[in-house]
Design an enzyme around this catalytic site. Structure first.
Site, PDB file in Angstrom:
ATOM      1  N   CYS A  53      -6.332  -1.627 -25.251  1.00 56.82           N
ATOM      2  CA  CYS A  53      -5.893  -0.566 -26.148  1.00 56.82           C
ATOM      3  C   CYS A  53      -7.034  -0.123 -27.074  1.00 56.82           C
ATOM      4  CB  CYS A  53      -4.697  -1.040 -26.975  1.00 56.82           C
ATOM      5  SG  CYS A  53      -3.654   0.335 -27.543  1.00 56.82           S
TER       6      CYS A  53
ATOM      7  N   ASP B  85       4.055  -7.517 -31.579  1.00 51.94           N
ATOM      8  CA  ASP B  85       2.782  -7.547 -32.294  1.00 51.94           C
ATOM      9  C   ASP B  85       2.967  -8.316 -33.595  1.00 51.94           C
ATOM     10  OD1 ASP B  85       0.148  -7.022 -32.902  1.00 51.94           O
ATOM     11  OD2 ASP B  85       0.380  -4.843 -33.035  1.00 51.94           O
TER      12      ASP B  85
END
Length: 211
Positions: A10, A130
């Site tokens: 990412c 996350d």
């Protein structure tokens, strides 16, 4: 547990980094369209090279708290395969988006055990977990609580869990063994600087994830 843990890199900002990640075996690339991110890029300005990336690698637009009409526009963009909602989008927002029939990822910042119960409420099987950092939307390098992540995986075995939060080449193997996720996601753990990936770290991370 999936026989093969997928890897998403990412915070891609440059063509060279994208090609390097693909070369070492990345399954997906994330492009951060949130202006508050250190890894922000403009989709309109970068669409040409993103669109021309090699096939069979998913191109994922990371969005934060956009009006749903704009999210739909980006999801339909020819350079993008899927969107990831990484803000405060609630179950109602996600249910409305899901009516379009397009796949999407919902990111949850796992602050405490209360988040475990609601993880399946976002109209998608693709859930990224996350670390919780107040007033931040990912890419912080803060470590996810693996005990909470493991509990969530056991509570929701039908979800395709994507594990993120402080992963590096040195800890990703242990994290995979603990949580058994569908995929892992990394940004800061493979960088020389925000948005600038390290070829050595990319190779080491993907190798460790597959090991």
């Amino acid at each position: 547990m999936s026989a093969r843990t997928r890897v998403k890199i990412c915070g891609i900002t440059r063509l060279g980094d994208a090609l390097c990640a693909i070369h070492f075996g990345a399954d997906a690339l994330g492009f951060n369209l949130f202006p508050g991110s250190k890894r922000f890029i403009s989709l309109d300005e970068n669409a040409a090279w993103i669109r021309d990336l090699p096939p069979f690698v998913s191109k994922i637009a990371v969005l934060v708290n956009l009006p749903i009409a704009e999210a739909r526009r980006i999801a339909a963009h020819s350079a993008i395969d899927m969107v990831q909602f990484h803000g405060d989008e609630d179950p109602e927002y996600c249910a409305e988006f899901a009516r379009e029939g397009r796949p999407f990822i919902k990111a949850l910042r796992l602050a405490n055990a209360a988040a475990i119960d609601t993880a399946a409420d976002f109209s998608t099987q693709h859930v990224l977990i996350d670390a919780h950092v107040p007033d931040a939307f990912g890419g912080t390098g803060a470590s996810l609580d693996l005990a909470l992540a493991t509990a969530l995986a056991r509570r929701h075995p039908r979800l395709h869990l994507i594990l993120a939060g402080g992963l590096t080449p040195s800890n990703v193997g242990d994290a995979i063994r603990a949580v058994c996720p569908y995929a892992v996601d990394v940004a800061s753990g493979v960088e020389d600087a925000p948005g600038v990936k390290s070829a050595d770290l990319l190779q080491s991370f993907i190798s460790a994830a597959r090991g």
